[in-house]
Scaffold this active site. Sequence first.
Site, PDB file in Angstrom:
ATOM      1  CB  SER A 153      -0.989  -0.077   1.251  1.00 35.12           C
ATOM      2  OG  SER A 153      -1.866  -1.148   1.322  1.00 35.12           O
ATOM      3  CB  CYS A 185      -5.293  -0.726   5.985  1.00 36.94           C
ATOM      4  SG  CYS A 185      -3.660  -1.257   5.121  1.00 36.94           S
ATOM      5  CG  ASP A 231      -5.053  -2.352   1.300  1.00 37.80           C
ATOM      6  OD1 ASP A 231      -4.766  -3.401   0.852  1.00 37.80           O
ATOM      7  OD2 ASP A 231      -4.533  -1.291   0.845  1.00 37.80           O
ATOM      8  CD1 TRP A 242      -0.479  -8.616   5.398  1.00 33.93           C
ATOM      9  CD2 TRP A 242      -1.562  -6.841   4.667  1.00 33.93           C
ATOM     10  NE1 TRP A 242      -0.016  -7.764   6.396  1.00 33.93           N
ATOM     11  CE2 TRP A 242      -0.729  -6.334   5.603  1.00 33.93           C
ATOM     12  CE3 TRP A 242      -2.047  -5.925   3.883  1.00 33.93           C
ATOM     13  CZ2 TRP A 242      -0.629  -5.010   6.173  1.00 33.93           C
ATOM     14  CZ3 TRP A 242      -1.836  -4.484   4.468  1.00 33.93           C
ATOM     15  CH2 TRP A 242      -1.038  -4.344   5.519  1.00 33.93           C
TER      16      TRP A 242
END
Length: 759
Positions: A539, A711, A756, A758
Amino acid sequence: FMINMGDSHVDTSSTVSEAVAEEVSLFSMTDMILFSLIVGLLTYWFLFRKKKEEVPEFTKIQTSTSSVRESSFVEKMKKTGRNIIVFYGSQTGTAEEFANRLSKDAHRYGMRGMSADPEEYDLADLSSLPEIDNALVVFCMATYGEGDPTDNAQDFYDWLQETDVDLSGVKFAVSHPKTAMGSRWPAVPPWGLQILVSERQPSRPPPCPQQPGQAACETLSSALDPNTTRMSPPCPQPQLAPGGIGCWRLKVFGLGNKTYEHFNAMGKYVDKRLEQLGAQRIFELGLGDDDGNLEEDFITWREQFWPAVCEHFGVEATGEESSIRQYELVVHTDIDAAKVYMGEMGRLKSYENQKPPFDAKNPFLAAVTTNRKLNQGTERHLMHLELDISDSKIRYESGDHVAVYPANDSALVNQLGKILGADLDVIMSLNNLDEESNKKHPFPCPTSYRTALTYYLDITNPPRTNVLYELAQYASEPSEQELLRKMASSSGEGKELYLSWVVEARRHILAILQDCPSLRPPIDHLCELLPRLQARYYSIASSSKVHPNSVHICAVVVEYETKAGRINKGVATNWLRAKEPAGENGGRALVPMFVRKSQFRLPFKATTPVIMVGPGTGVAPFIGFIQERAWLRQQGKEVGETLLYYGCRRSDEDYLYREELAQFHRDGALTQLNVAFSREQSHKVYVQHLLKRDREHLWKLIEGGAHIYVCGDARNMARDVQNTFYDIVAELGAMEHAQAVDYIKKLMTKGRYSLDVWS
């Protein structure tokens, strides 16, 4: 007008005879000139017309024919005797790898398969597929970002939405491997998802209804002949629109990551859309979970998929499990160095002669201008890098992702060369044995083994079972050969052994060669089997409004000890860590990069309040968001409340961007700065605890139209934060839990709750 003409005639009547005489003389001369020109043109046309006509006509016909031939996968299948084609939509290579494995499987059943990139073909040609006997098309499609198709599958997705082509009699399948990027999943995609799902229960027929709203990674569906008897109880079939698909048979397999909000979105959408167009399943949808063991899920699904295909086509497995080489080795002993690839991703010498536009196939070499450590502790290394994109014409927005192409550790590359007894500086090419294939090489060739192992091949991830099976033949010790083949088998014992010995122990190819001393494969075959080294996505931690000529990265260096006692290092983060701005010998440190657009965006109206939740390196995109809101304030714009919920272990250890955030808070660009230090007290405090503390104010902002951004870690943090928002909505909105969940889901569909994340 006529009157004026009359007047003119009267005025000139006295000189008529003279004018006529001059006119006759003039016309005679004009006639002679015109006659000469006409004769000359006719002579030229008769003498040269054949040459001039033949060249343009020949060129035009040749170009048109070539274009049609190249875009017609059906014609290529006919020409090469194929009857199975596997299309892949892949962002990180997983879908492409599975597609290649499925196409190679076909030979065991007396069939011939090929894998193909949908971007290279006209998918409308599917209507001609029934012209091939026993033809089957498989789609192995990944999902990217916010439930979107991958770049190379975008045209196929658009076509699927708009087409009314009649595909009656076409037999197909759809697959969905893991999340592209392994991250970046926001909310529900704009299209509804209603698909039949049955996970890891191959003997049970699929249920008819499925709840909408589950999301995205990579899926596999297959449809067979209209005359095949359905193997599961029939579900209500939609009315077939004019020009619809007809009565197809369908098999779907999805591979994804359940920690993401949109587990298997693209595959589910494709499956649902095919059903709407008249497709029928012959087997239940299977979903692979990358958060578990994606390889095992794929093998389990494949074991059920091929018997279904055999039953339909009336064929039997040949039992041929022998290794089949896809590429042949060509060693170049005398080659011009200018023709050898040195790490370029696409065009030869593209790193020496850079030309925009820059993308995944043509990355820009950005100079590192800043590389500094962000944290004070010594246990971990968190870093901030700045890449110079001046004169690249690259444009980005806050929330976008930057992709970098890393290089493998030279020490690992050298060890591989030594253990295999190979000269890594040999210049070679691996040429596809299938001359009709669009993919001529597994990576850019000609090149050296050193370059291939450094820039093109993934040598640090645990290899998949198909690689172990192919390598087993080169183990001279029977026990080691048995070990490798057992792990590559579909037996329960083999799967458990692969999970523990390879996956959980994080054994990469070098570790396997070290632990199996008799295993010494030819280096060219190893290079053929290893997957491609993929770009790493981060990002962007900056705003182009403030930093138009640079892209900023925030990352933590990955290094850990495996269960086998080895130290494994992250490829990209350790490579970036060594990129000092001064570079070697005073030169510049360069990073091949490109920007990937995202839907993780600030609200269109600056007055809209934003609630940002980003612990650890999850703060990266919010640095860009805050920079942009501060810039808007400097321009005299009214800006809504800007809240940040950040978390780290300790204030004196890993508090990232501490000074910058404090300054933003003092300046008023950051309305609230809420920091959770998880290890500074006896009990753990995380960002979700601070959210719960501020629930009244947060609810007021949400009701007033605020946008929420999350995020970071998908497995725990993002899930816990989302559950906290469920609780806030339920408590202060006086709703039942199910209503609160629906409320948040609606925020997601409206783009007011974005992720966003992971794993």
